[in-house]
Design a protein around this motif. Structure first.
Motif, short mmCIF file in Angstrom:
data_model
loop_
_atom_site.label_atom_id
_atom_site.label_comp_id
_atom_site.label_asym_id
_atom_site.label_seq_id
_atom_site.Cartn_x
_atom_site.Cartn_y
_atom_site.Cartn_z
N TRP A 22 0.83 -1.20 0.00
CA TRP A 22 0.00 0.00 0.00
C TRP A 22 0.87 1.26 0.00
O TRP A 22 0.62 2.21 -0.74
N VAL A 23 1.90 1.23 0.83
CA VAL A 23 2.79 2.39 0.94
C VAL A 23 3.48 2.66 -0.40
O VAL A 23 3.51 3.81 -0.88
N PHE A 24 4.03 1.63 -1.03
CA PHE A 24 4.78 1.83 -2.27
C PHE A 24 3.87 2.14 -3.45
O PHE A 24 4.31 2.76 -4.42
N MET A 25 2.60 1.72 -3.38
CA MET A 25 1.67 2.02 -4.47
C MET A 25 1.20 3.47 -4.44
O MET A 25 0.44 3.90 -5.30
N GLY A 26 1.64 4.24 -3.46
CA GLY A 26 1.33 5.66 -3.42
C GLY A 26 1.83 6.38 -4.66
O GLY A 26 1.26 7.40 -5.06
N LEU A 27 2.88 5.84 -5.29
CA LEU A 27 3.40 6.43 -6.52
C LEU A 27 2.33 6.45 -7.61
O LEU A 27 2.13 7.46 -8.29
N PHE A 28 1.61 5.33 -7.76
CA PHE A 28 0.57 5.24 -8.78
C PHE A 28 -0.68 6.04 -8.39
O PHE A 28 -1.40 6.53 -9.26
N ALA A 29 -0.93 6.16 -7.09
CA ALA A 29 -2.06 6.97 -6.63
C ALA A 29 -1.88 8.42 -7.02
O ALA A 29 -2.79 9.06 -7.56
N VAL A 51 5.70 12.44 -5.68
CA VAL A 51 6.51 12.17 -6.87
C VAL A 51 5.60 11.73 -8.02
O VAL A 51 5.76 12.19 -9.16
N GLY A 52 4.66 10.83 -7.72
CA GLY A 52 3.73 10.37 -8.76
C GLY A 52 2.91 11.51 -9.32
O GLY A 52 2.70 11.59 -10.54
N SER A 53 2.43 12.41 -8.46
CA SER A 53 1.64 13.55 -8.92
C SER A 53 2.46 14.49 -9.78
O SER A 53 1.96 15.04 -10.78
N TYR A 54 3.71 14.67 -9.42
CA TYR A 54 4.59 15.57 -10.18
C TYR A 54 4.73 15.09 -11.62
O TYR A 54 4.55 15.85 -12.57
N TRP A 106 3.82 5.91 6.63
CA TRP A 106 2.87 6.81 5.98
C TRP A 106 3.54 8.11 5.55
O TRP A 106 3.54 8.48 4.38
N PHE A 107 4.14 8.80 6.52
CA PHE A 107 4.72 10.11 6.24
C PHE A 107 6.09 10.02 5.56
O PHE A 107 6.45 10.88 4.76
N GLY A 108 6.83 8.96 5.88
CA GLY A 108 8.20 8.87 5.36
C GLY A 108 8.30 8.27 3.97
O GLY A 108 9.24 8.57 3.23
N ILE A 109 7.33 7.41 3.60
CA ILE A 109 7.42 6.73 2.30
C ILE A 109 6.20 7.04 1.43
O ILE A 109 6.34 7.48 0.29
N SER A 110 5.00 6.82 1.97
CA SER A 110 3.80 6.95 1.16
C SER A 110 3.59 8.38 0.66
O SER A 110 3.37 8.61 -0.54
N VAL A 111 3.64 9.34 1.56
CA VAL A 111 3.39 10.75 1.17
C VAL A 111 4.39 11.23 0.13
O VAL A 111 3.99 11.81 -0.90
N PRO A 112 5.72 11.03 0.32
CA PRO A 112 6.66 11.45 -0.73
C PRO A 112 6.41 10.76 -2.07
O PRO A 112 6.54 11.39 -3.12
N LEU A 113 6.05 9.46 -2.04
CA LEU A 113 5.79 8.75 -3.29
C LEU A 113 4.55 9.29 -4.00
O LEU A 113 4.52 9.38 -5.23
N VAL A 114 3.51 9.64 -3.23
CA VAL A 114 2.33 10.25 -3.84
C VAL A 114 2.70 11.57 -4.50
O VAL A 114 2.25 11.88 -5.62
#
Length: 638
Positions: free
Chosen positions: A382-389, A462-465, A452-460
């Motif tokens: 779930w955390v790593f899929m934040g990139l695709f989210a 990066v994906g949004s960018y 959540w804050f250390g991996i998921s949020v930054p990946l979200v």
């Protein structure tokens, strides 16, 4: 507390799934261990569990016999979240050396200890133990089938009963355990591997002569006289100031079962016909919907597109009706478009997590022998899929010509997780108030927030960018500046009605398998039929997509172009039926009496239903998105 420490083992265990080649280790589970005759076998104790309360407790929460020093085993993230508390025990065996009537300890119950035992007996708590990574089971013969055995995980702390001729109900404790260790011997050496760990519990009021001391011999069971416990004719009562002597026997049985197949007995599925019925039931729904979609796509749409493309005169063009009439409004951004982007992005995150988890499950990485592995894998995925989210929400947001992509990114990163975390925190406080081992300790809670804050949020982010930097998706038709008025709709095309109808079929495709999933979660059974589950998930995806496309087509034919949110809610409404079914399951299948346990059940099922809403809604949305772009790009628009 030492038992609550969080080991970094769970990080490396997941990394191993990616980098270690499959033939380098046994699937599923851990590497085998060979034991020579006389080798020491250490039994570990796990949590006390009850299907009546759903509140696990540490084994030593009750005044059982303790070793000199209690040592907590390192636990991964999933084990801690499950409430596992694995510790050493005073039960020590020697490989292939039977023992009879071993005295563990003698206890004189005080008022508090007697009350604690009685409460746990009333709530039907079971004791869970582990030997060589195998759970302790109680074999029970099925009366309806010859030579059929079912396994009950853990043995009951005790039972309630009455003496013959008395109406007063008493509490009795299972204080004598007959362990059976099954082993498979290597034909080329003297070593053996453990392939089974069973127990038969008895309540026995032990007797002895003289005063109690270290050399006291029991008269109720005596290894020298070869007198064994065979029944509970004189059970051990639980009362204040009562003496309880804890004893055990150990038997060793050679087995033909090989080590690689030792979990097959535990995971044996006696009701696979019901699962096949579930699959057939779901496939019938898919075939019905596929037929409707085929009729729409191959006949109705083909006819419509041919008719629209043949319109040449202005008068004919003005007489056009149906879904082509709203071509100038069908891609108009919906109200609360940023919220839709957030939910779609979160749904993509869920889809990615589910797909990869299914792959791991089918490959055998998520075997029950790897305790906590399923929960750990799902959390990390779930955390790593934040990139695709982040990527999918930003792409959709740019399609709607939005400019504040960072705002949508933050909502995607925080909205769903924050809601779930708030519910989880409240439920955890309730568990902590009950002094249960199921309460997530502060260290684990901190680790979850860090993920959540250390991996998921930054990946979200990066994906949004990258999603927002890509060129916007072009609409197949131009959107009018002035929105068209939607004509009055028939009662069956009312948004609320069509949304509720749309959720029935996706739920109907999965509700039988849902029964087994709920049973495994709330009745503490293993669920390891990922093959069936994979097929059901595929059927769910197809059903959500097809029912949404069918209802979307009917909506557009009624000249209602507001399909964006309705496509999401149509299939997403199946979550409502899931929650209602969970309530039905609670009142018909579970025997939960404590209010706290009821709150926990509905709290967790609310989280599950919310996640199911996001998942199915996103599937329906993307199916409808593809469908509308396909049909409007196939007609000539003047």
């Amino acid at each position: 507390m030492a038992g609550h420490r969080l080991d970094v083992e769970w990080i490396f265990s997941l990394l191993a799934l990616f980098f270690v080649r499959a033939h380098c280790f046994y699937l599923p589970g851990v590497s085998p261990e060979d034991f020579q005759k006389g080798d020491q076998l250490l039994v570990k104790v796990n949590k006390l569990t009850s299907t009546k309360t759903q509140l696990p407790y540490s084994y030593y929460y009750l005044p059982f016999c303790q070793p000199e020093h209690i040592v907590d085993s390192a636990e991964n993230l999933g084990e801690v979240l499950r409430g596992d508390r694995i510790e050493n025990s005073p039960y020590v065996f020697k490989m292939r050396e039977p023992q009879m009537c071993n005295i563990v300890c003698r206890k004189i119950l005080d008022k508090k200890a007697a009350k604690a035992f009685k409460e746990k007996i009333d709530d039907e708590y079971r004791v869970n133990m582990i030997l060589d990574n195998l759970p302790l089971v109680v074999p029970i013969r099925r009366p309806d089938q010859e030579n059929a055995v079912v396994y009950q995980y853990g043995y009951h702390v005790g039972l309630r009963g009455q003496y013959e001729g008395s109406k007063e109900e008493k509490h009795f404790i299972n204080n004598h355990l007959i362990f059976t260790v099954k082993y498979h011997k290597d034909p080329l050496s003297d070593s053996a591997r453990i392939v089974g760990f069973e127990v038969k519990p008895f309540s026995v009021k032990h007797e002895y002569e003289g005063e109690w001391n270290d050399k006291t011999r029991l008269t109720t069971c005596d290894p020298r006289a070869k007198r064994a416990v065979t029944s509970s004719e004189s059970p051990q009562e639980v009362e204040e100031k009562k003496e309880i002597i804890f004893t055990y026997d150990v038997e060793f049985q050679e087995s033909d079962i090989k080590w690689a197949s030792r979990w097959d007995t535990y995971l044996l599925m006696a009701d696979d016909q019901i699962h096949w019925f579930s699959i057939v039931n779901s496939l019938m729904i898919v075939i019905l919907l596929s037929g409707m979609v085929a009729i729409i796509m191959l006949r109705t749409l083909y006819r419509d597109i041919s008719k629209y493309n043949k319109l040449e005169t202005q008068e004919e063009a003005q007489e056009e009706t149906g879904w082509k009439l709203v071509h100038g409004d069908v891609f108009r951004p919906p109200t609360n478009s940023d919220l839709l982007c957030v939910y779609v992005g979160t749904g993509v995150q869920f889809c990615g997590m589910i797909i990869v988890t299914m792959i791991f499950g089918l490959l055998g990485f998520l075997s029950p022998s790897n305790r906590g592995g399923l929960i750990t894998a799902m959390l990390l995925l779930w955390v790593f899929m934040g990139l695709f989210a982040g990527y999918s929400s930003a792409r959709l947001y740019k399609l709607f010509k939005g400019t504040e992509w960072k705002k949508v990114t933050l909502k995607t990163a925080f909205m769903f997780p924050a809601t779930v975390f708030a519910i989880f925190f409240i439920l955890n406080a309730l568990i902590w108030g009950q002094k249960s081992s199921g309460a997530v300790p502060f260290g684990t809670m901190f680790a979850l927030v860090l993920l959540w804050f250390g991996i998921s949020v930054p990946l979200v982010y990066v994906g949004s960018y990258f999603g927002y930097k890509k060129p916007a998706i072009e609409d197949p038709v131009k959107t009018n500046k002035i929105p068209r008025q939607i004509p009055e709709q028939a009662w069956y095309m009312n948004p609320a009605f069509s949304i509720l109808i749309g959720g029935i079929l996706p739920f109907g495709a999965v509700f039988i398998e849902l029964f087994f999933i709920l049973t495994s979660i709330w009745l503490h059974q293993f669920y390891y039929i990922f093959g069936f589950l994979f097929i059901v998930v595929v059927i769910l995806i197809v059903t959500c997509a097809e029912i949404t496309v069918v209802l979307c087509y009917f909506q557009l034919c009624s000249e209602d172009y507001q399909w964006w949110w309705r496509s999401y809610l149509t299939s997403g409404s199946s979550a409502l039926y899931l929650f209602l079914y969970a309530a039905f399951y609670f009142f018909t299948k579970l025997d939960i009496t404590k209010p706290v346990s009821g709150v926990l059940y509905f709290g967790y099922m609310l989280i599950v239903s919310y996640a199911f809403f996001v998942l199915t809604g996103t599937i329906g949305f993307y199916a409808c998105f593809w469908f509308t772009r396909l049909i409007y790009s196939s007609v000539k628009i003047d």
